[in-house]
Design a protein around this motif. Sequence first.
Motif, short mmCIF file in Angstrom:
data_model
loop_
_atom_site.label_atom_id
_atom_site.label_comp_id
_atom_site.label_asym_id
_atom_site.label_seq_id
_atom_site.Cartn_x
_atom_site.Cartn_y
_atom_site.Cartn_z
N CYS A 74 7.74 17.06 -26.17
CA CYS A 74 8.66 15.96 -26.44
C CYS A 74 8.19 14.70 -25.71
CB CYS A 74 10.09 16.30 -26.04
SG CYS A 74 10.42 16.37 -24.26
N ALA A 75 8.71 13.57 -26.12
CA ALA A 75 8.28 12.30 -25.54
C ALA A 75 8.54 12.25 -24.04
CB ALA A 75 8.99 11.15 -26.25
N GLU A 76 9.73 12.66 -23.62
CA GLU A 76 10.04 12.62 -22.19
C GLU A 76 9.10 13.52 -21.39
OE1 GLU A 76 14.10 12.26 -20.77
OE2 GLU A 76 13.82 14.09 -19.59
N GLY A 77 8.80 14.68 -21.94
CA GLY A 77 7.94 15.61 -21.22
C GLY A 77 6.53 15.12 -21.05
N LEU B 83 14.96 1.63 -26.37
CA LEU B 83 14.32 2.74 -25.68
C LEU B 83 14.13 2.37 -24.22
CD1 LEU B 83 11.37 3.86 -28.01
CD2 LEU B 83 13.52 5.06 -27.64
N THR B 84 14.31 3.35 -23.35
CA THR B 84 13.94 3.15 -21.96
C THR B 84 12.89 4.20 -21.61
OG1 THR B 84 14.73 2.98 -19.67
CG2 THR B 84 15.79 4.63 -21.05
N VAL B 85 11.84 3.77 -20.93
CA VAL B 85 10.76 4.66 -20.51
C VAL B 85 10.65 4.54 -19.00
CG1 VAL B 85 8.35 5.30 -20.85
CG2 VAL B 85 9.60 4.18 -22.70
N GLY B 86 11.18 5.53 -18.31
CA GLY B 86 11.20 5.47 -16.86
C GLY B 86 11.25 6.87 -16.30
N THR B 87 12.25 7.17 -15.46
CA THR B 87 12.42 8.51 -14.92
C THR B 87 12.53 9.52 -16.05
OG1 THR B 87 13.60 7.55 -13.04
CG2 THR B 87 13.82 9.92 -13.38
N GLY B 88 13.18 9.12 -17.12
CA GLY B 88 13.21 9.89 -18.36
C GLY B 88 12.92 8.95 -19.50
N ILE B 89 13.03 9.45 -20.72
CA ILE B 89 12.93 8.60 -21.90
C ILE B 89 14.20 8.83 -22.71
CG2 ILE B 89 11.72 8.16 -24.07
CD1 ILE B 89 9.13 8.85 -22.71
N GLY B 90 14.86 7.75 -23.06
CA GLY B 90 16.08 7.84 -23.85
C GLY B 90 16.14 6.70 -24.84
N GLY B 91 17.01 6.84 -25.81
CA GLY B 91 17.15 5.80 -26.81
C GLY B 91 18.56 5.70 -27.33
N GLY B 92 18.96 4.49 -27.66
CA GLY B 92 20.26 4.23 -28.26
C GLY B 92 20.10 3.30 -29.44
N ILE B 93 21.08 3.32 -30.32
CA ILE B 93 21.03 2.50 -31.53
C ILE B 93 22.35 1.76 -31.67
CG2 ILE B 93 20.84 2.54 -34.05
CD1 ILE B 93 19.21 5.16 -33.70
N GLY C 259 33.35 0.00 -17.45
CA GLY C 259 32.39 0.52 -18.41
C GLY C 259 31.28 1.24 -17.66
N ILE C 260 31.01 2.47 -18.05
CA ILE C 260 29.96 3.27 -17.41
C ILE C 260 28.87 3.55 -18.43
CG2 ILE C 260 29.38 5.41 -16.22
CD1 ILE C 260 32.30 5.64 -15.37
N ALA C 261 27.66 3.11 -18.13
CA ALA C 261 26.48 3.39 -18.96
C ALA C 261 25.61 4.35 -18.16
CB ALA C 261 25.73 2.10 -19.28
N SER C 262 25.58 5.61 -18.54
CA SER C 262 24.99 6.67 -17.71
C SER C 262 23.83 7.37 -18.39
CB SER C 262 26.07 7.71 -17.38
OG SER C 262 25.51 8.83 -16.72
N PHE C 263 22.88 7.83 -17.57
CA PHE C 263 21.87 8.73 -18.11
C PHE C 263 22.56 10.02 -18.56
CE2 PHE C 263 21.95 10.18 -13.65
CZ PHE C 263 21.81 11.55 -13.76
N GLY C 264 21.86 10.78 -19.35
CA GLY C 264 22.49 11.95 -19.93
C GLY C 264 21.58 13.17 -19.88
N PRO C 265 21.95 14.19 -20.66
CA PRO C 265 23.08 14.20 -21.58
C PRO C 265 24.42 14.21 -20.84
CG PRO C 265 22.06 16.36 -21.50
CD PRO C 265 21.18 15.45 -20.71
N ILE C 266 25.41 13.54 -21.44
CA ILE C 266 26.73 13.44 -20.84
C ILE C 266 27.76 13.49 -21.97
CG2 ILE C 266 26.73 10.91 -20.86
CD1 ILE C 266 28.20 11.07 -18.12
N GLU D 110 19.50 11.79 -28.64
CA GLU D 110 18.58 12.18 -27.56
C GLU D 110 17.16 11.91 -28.05
OE1 GLU D 110 18.56 13.06 -24.54
OE2 GLU D 110 20.68 13.41 -24.07
N ILE D 111 16.89 10.63 -28.26
CA ILE D 111 15.63 10.22 -28.87
C ILE D 111 14.43 10.59 -28.01
CG2 ILE D 111 14.33 8.19 -29.66
CD1 ILE D 111 17.16 6.98 -30.33
#
Length: 295
Positions: free
Chosen positions: A179-182, A131-141, A59-66, A155-156
Amino acid sequence: MIAAVELGGTKVLAAIARDPLKPLRQIRISTDEPSATLRAVADFFDEAREELGQPEALGIASFGPIDIRPGSPGWGRMGRTTKPGWAGADVGGYLGRRLGSPVNLDTDVNGAALAEARWGAGRGLGSIAYLTVGTGIGGGIAINGEALHGAAHPEIGHVRIRRDPGDSYSSRCPYHEDCAEGLASGPAIMERFGKTLTELEPDHPFRSILADYLGQVCATLVLIASPQRIVIGGGVMTGGALHAGVEKAMLRWLNGYVETGPADGSPFIVPPGLGDQAGLAGGFALAQDLLEGGE
């Protein structure tokens, strides 16, 4: 025996286990350019399987977009990521070929959402957002034990937020000014101040601005997806003690329009129950799902 990878913008975790929460062998690697990083992960698996045997699934859980679309010609390849040098990297294909096991791939935040729903802070709930707030910001549901997918993956972190009037920073994101990441990711904080959030003074005014930005993202999540809990992890949150402030800001933006949170009145915005292992556990959850017949 199953294998897992959490590929993040700063670090990579890889492990082999029988029990997803008790890895038998695990390694942490700094995220460098793609070929060196993925080769180091594959070399770890080569050594681990000599000792422990061949994993039945990866199982690979990767940063994205992918590209996570099964059957897509670009499956497993990075899209237009903001991580320099990684656009087009063949993450899923390369690691699958090297390990020789079937692969289930998703975003790191979708994986973490699955893991938190299964074993962590969302256990027993029908829906959670992560949500993860780190090198980028991403979210999953995760809804009823499955990650939310559509044409691609959410791409929350790139939803637009209302900029604080006193914030003149231009934006870390090359695609969006507001955007939030920016505006709220770790690198955006470092560019502003030359310090991490943890290194800023406890009463620094940007702490409340950051909580407001993340509160806006959470309010948007509530209005669109109506999760029963929002879990927020990542390096920025680790030392920031921000969760209560983010929830207060979220409630301010919602302005009493909808009810939030589990029916028992327990906290709505919380840290990961699995701590910094949520993403790696997400990789194991994806491997489990593959063995059990999921996509």
